[in-house]
Design a protein around this motif. Structure first.
Motif, PDB file in Angstrom:
ATOM      1  N   ARG A   1       0.841  -1.185   0.000  1.00  0.00           N
ATOM      2  CA  ARG A   1       0.000   0.000   0.000  1.00  0.00           C
ATOM      3  C   ARG A   1       0.879   1.238   0.000  1.00  0.00           C
ATOM      4  N   SER A   2       0.509   2.188  -0.790  1.00  0.00           N
ATOM      5  CA  SER A   2       1.312   3.402  -0.848  1.00  0.00           C
ATOM      6  C   SER A   2       0.825   4.438   0.154  1.00  0.00           C
ATOM      7  N   LEU A   3      -0.359   4.231   0.708  1.00  0.00           N
ATOM      8  CA  LEU A   3      -0.924   5.205   1.638  1.00  0.00           C
ATOM      9  C   LEU A   3      -1.428   4.497   2.888  1.00  0.00           C
ATOM     10  N   SER A   4      -2.114   5.233   3.714  1.00  0.00           N
ATOM     11  CA  SER A   4      -2.813   4.658   4.871  1.00  0.00           C
ATOM     12  C   SER A   4      -3.999   5.542   5.170  1.00  0.00           C
ATOM     13  N   ALA A   5      -4.980   4.992   5.853  1.00  0.00           N
ATOM     14  CA  ALA A   5      -6.169   5.774   6.189  1.00  0.00           C
ATOM     15  C   ALA A   5      -5.779   6.984   7.033  1.00  0.00           C
ATOM     16  N   GLU A   6      -4.867   6.761   7.968  1.00  0.00           N
ATOM     17  CA  GLU A   6      -4.367   7.856   8.806  1.00  0.00           C
ATOM     18  C   GLU A   6      -3.854   9.007   7.940  1.00  0.00           C
ATOM     19  N   GLN A   7      -3.007   8.640   6.978  1.00  0.00           N
ATOM     20  CA  GLN A   7      -2.393   9.639   6.107  1.00  0.00           C
ATOM     21  C   GLN A   7      -3.453  10.426   5.341  1.00  0.00           C
ATOM     22  N   ILE A   8      -4.461   9.738   4.876  1.00  0.00           N
ATOM     23  CA  ILE A   8      -5.532  10.400   4.125  1.00  0.00           C
ATOM     24  C   ILE A   8      -6.255  11.406   5.008  1.00  0.00           C
ATOM     25  N   VAL A   9      -6.603  10.968   6.210  1.00  0.00           N
ATOM     26  CA  VAL A   9      -7.316  11.864   7.116  1.00  0.00           C
ATOM     27  C   VAL A   9      -6.448  13.057   7.478  1.00  0.00           C
ATOM     28  N   THR A  10      -5.170  12.816   7.665  1.00  0.00           N
ATOM     29  CA  THR A  10      -4.264  13.916   8.017  1.00  0.00           C
ATOM     30  C   THR A  10      -4.188  14.949   6.900  1.00  0.00           C
ATOM     31  N   THR A  11      -4.025  14.491   5.664  1.00  0.00           N
ATOM     32  CA  THR A  11      -3.978  15.459   4.554  1.00  0.00           C
ATOM     33  C   THR A  11      -5.308  16.171   4.413  1.00  0.00           C
ATOM     34  N   ALA A  12      -6.390  15.475   4.686  1.00  0.00           N
ATOM     35  CA  ALA A  12      -7.698  16.123   4.648  1.00  0.00           C
ATOM     36  C   ALA A  12      -7.759  17.238   5.686  1.00  0.00           C
ATOM     37  N   MET A  13      -7.218  16.981   6.870  1.00  0.00           N
ATOM     38  CA  MET A  13      -7.197  18.017   7.905  1.00  0.00           C
ATOM     39  C   MET A  13      -6.338  19.193   7.466  1.00  0.00           C
ATOM     40  N   ASP A  14      -5.194  18.923   6.879  1.00  0.00           N
ATOM     41  CA  ASP A  14      -4.333  20.012   6.388  1.00  0.00           C
ATOM     42  C   ASP A  14      -5.079  20.851   5.364  1.00  0.00           C
ATOM     43  N   LEU A  15      -5.666  20.135   4.413  1.00  0.00           N
ATOM     44  CA  LEU A  15      -6.410  20.800   3.350  1.00  0.00           C
ATOM     45  C   LEU A  15      -7.570  21.610   3.908  1.00  0.00           C
ATOM     46  N   PHE A  16      -7.967  21.298   5.125  1.00  0.00           N
ATOM     47  CA  PHE A  16      -9.175  21.866   5.703  1.00  0.00           C
ATOM     48  C   PHE A  16      -9.018  23.346   5.989  1.00  0.00           C
ATOM     49  N   ASP A  17      -7.775  23.796   6.212  1.00  0.00           N
ATOM     50  CA  ASP A  17      -7.607  25.237   6.359  1.00  0.00           C
ATOM     51  C   ASP A  17      -7.761  25.840   4.976  1.00  0.00           C
ATOM     52  N   GLY A  18      -8.865  26.481   4.717  1.00  0.00           N
ATOM     53  CA  GLY A  18      -9.042  27.128   3.423  1.00  0.00           C
ATOM     54  C   GLY A  18     -10.225  26.622   2.650  1.00  0.00           C
ATOM     55  N   GLU A  19     -10.375  25.312   2.607  1.00  0.00           N
ATOM     56  CA  GLU A  19     -11.537  24.804   1.884  1.00  0.00           C
ATOM     57  C   GLU A  19     -12.003  23.497   2.513  1.00  0.00           C
ATOM     58  N   THR A  20     -13.263  23.199   2.371  1.00  0.00           N
ATOM     59  CA  THR A  20     -13.779  21.941   2.903  1.00  0.00           C
ATOM     60  C   THR A  20     -13.307  20.806   2.005  1.00  0.00           C
ATOM     61  N   PRO A  21     -12.673  19.827   2.600  1.00  0.00           N
ATOM     62  CA  PRO A  21     -11.976  18.797   1.831  1.00  0.00           C
ATOM     63  C   PRO A  21     -12.934  17.920   1.027  1.00  0.00           C
ATOM     64  N   SER A  22     -12.485  17.527  -0.166  1.00  0.00           N
ATOM     65  CA  SER A  22     -13.233  16.625  -1.024  1.00  0.00           C
ATOM     66  C   SER A  22     -12.354  15.429  -1.357  1.00  0.00           C
ATOM     67  N   ILE A  23     -12.997  14.354  -1.751  1.00  0.00           N
ATOM     68  CA  ILE A  23     -12.251  13.164  -2.131  1.00  0.00           C
ATOM     69  C   ILE A  23     -11.216  13.513  -3.190  1.00  0.00           C
ATOM     70  N   ARG A  24     -11.661  14.212  -4.190  1.00  0.00           N
ATOM     71  CA  ARG A  24     -10.762  14.544  -5.298  1.00  0.00           C
ATOM     72  C   ARG A  24      -9.644  15.478  -4.863  1.00  0.00           C
ATOM     73  N   GLY A  25      -9.960  16.404  -3.977  1.00  0.00           N
ATOM     74  CA  GLY A  25      -8.950  17.332  -3.496  1.00  0.00           C
ATOM     75  C   GLY A  25      -7.862  16.622  -2.702  1.00  0.00           C
ATOM     76  N   VAL A  26      -8.285  15.757  -1.804  1.00  0.00           N
ATOM     77  CA  VAL A  26      -7.320  15.013  -0.996  1.00  0.00           C
ATOM     78  C   VAL A  26      -6.466  14.123  -1.888  1.00  0.00           C
ATOM     79  N   ALA A  27      -7.102  13.470  -2.851  1.00  0.00           N
ATOM     80  CA  ALA A  27      -6.352  12.595  -3.759  1.00  0.00           C
ATOM     81  C   ALA A  27      -5.310  13.388  -4.534  1.00  0.00           C
ATOM     82  N   ALA A  28      -5.726  14.555  -5.015  1.00  0.00           N
ATOM     83  CA  ALA A  28      -4.784  15.379  -5.778  1.00  0.00           C
ATOM     84  C   ALA A  28      -3.599  15.772  -4.916  1.00  0.00           C
TER      85      ALA A  28
END
Lengths: 214, 214
Positions: free
Chosen positions: B12-39
């Motif tokens: 696996r190249s990722l982990s659920a933890e990692q995804i949630v963490t990037t979503a939280m980072d992305l959260f400052d500024g815009e509400t996170p989306s699946i596509r946004g986090v993936a990008a």
DNA sequence: GGCAACACTGTACAGTGTGCAATATCGAAC
DNA sequence: GTTCGATATTGCACACTGTACAGTGTTGCC
């Protein structure tokens, strides 16, 4: 005033009222969308933008309709001020839980419609009659609004289409590890009923007690 | 237990933890989306579905992260039970108002994550120490949760990116017709401050008073 | 080495809100 | 009565969203 008696151009085929009404009808079953309402009205989606600036405006109008549907006249009458507030609060809760996504609408825009103002005025009157100062009455009014909307929204999320009984039963069935969460495990039979009207009334009652003590 | 020690297939190249963490980072500024986090992770959107069943799962995880970010340890210590609840409540309010759309997340799914359970357990302990029965402590716990989330969500909708001061000033500037809404007009200077921490503390205080009186 | 499980991608579909240019329709001025 | 300008509605398009499905290639186990 109202200088725009007649204007050139084709007759309007709709009205803002009509759009909001259709959206309310559509609301039983699915959360209304611009395209959905337009389809129901037999019209292209863009047409709605002649009557509404954007989706947020539709949502604001729906919010005000929902407040009216809960019947603000419940805030009048000869019953005690507490009874009147509790009656309207319970009615609004029911209205919000009947349609999926209704409660969530209150969080997309400020509540500044005419019915919101009317309900606010009547709540102020009730708290004033209970002996609160204008300032405290205002604060108490907001506290009640927060409670009703917050409670309805959280419950709506938990229900998610199921009935109250189903959700309570499902929560009852959950096993809490008494080693990890002793108090949670001990109180779980009550916690399982968080989404009921009983809980709603309990916390509203506590809130009104605290407000009256001011 | 944990029989799936090693499995065939690529690492696996990722982990659920990692995804949630990037979503939280992305959260400052815009509400996170699946596509946004993936990008942000340099990966196709579908990849996330290896780790999460759907968007709701991501939102549930974010809710639990937010609860933790408010620091549940504020519910511990030697301060009075009321102070501890007020401190955590204010902290959570701040956390929810810092990110746009954070409060709304709590309304898309039930709160059943580990941090939600932890906070619940500690609130139960505080209300029990205040003399409430397990059942009443449970009800009071939910009342507090409803107030914090409801208040934060309504305020977030009113703020909508602006600062507290701006919104209060804008509301102060509104003229209420004393003929139509006399009480509203009289109390408007207070009503204009509904979205402030002062109001938040006032109503929370009233609620706790009412709960303690049980 | 073959097999089966698995991660990941490409493509695609069905939605959403909404901007823009063209078209059709009317009221009012000439 | 004809022309003109304002207006309502449309078709088309764009930029999004979540997510289903069918490959394609990597890996551990027998």
């Amino acid at each position: 005033m109202e200088e725009k008696t007649t204007r050139p151009g084709p007759k309007r085929s709709l009205s803002a009222e009509q759009i909001v009404t259709t959206a309310m009808d559509l609301f039983d079953g699915e959360t209304p969308s611009i395209r959905g309402v337009a389809a129901r009205l037999g019209v292209r989606p863009n047409t709605l933008y002649t009557y509404l600036p954007d989706r947020a405006a539709l949502e604001r109008a729906l919010v005000d309709r929902l407040l009216a549907e809960a019947d603000p006249d419940l805030l009048l009458g000869r019953r005690s001020w507490r009874r009147r507030i509790e009656d309207y609060a319970c009615s609004l809760r029911t209205v919000l839980l009947r349609r999926r996504g209704a409660a969530a609408l209150f969080h997309s825009a400020p509540m500044d419609g005419p019915n919101a103002m009317l309900v606010g005025e009547r709540l102020l009157a009730l708290f004033t009659s209970a002996g609160l100062s204008p300032s405290d009455a205002s604060r108490a009014t907001y506290a009640v609004i927060v409670h009703v909307l917050g409670s309805a929204t959280l419950t709506a999320a938990d229900l998610d289409g199921h009935t109250e009984e189903e959700v309570v039963a499902a929560r009852q069935a959950v096993q809490i590890d008494p080693e990890l969460l002793p108090l949670t495990a001990a109180a779980w039979s009550t916690t399982a009923t968080w989404n009921t009207e009983t809980q709603f009334r309990w916390s509203l009652h506590a809130l009104l007690d605290g407000c009256a003590a001011r």
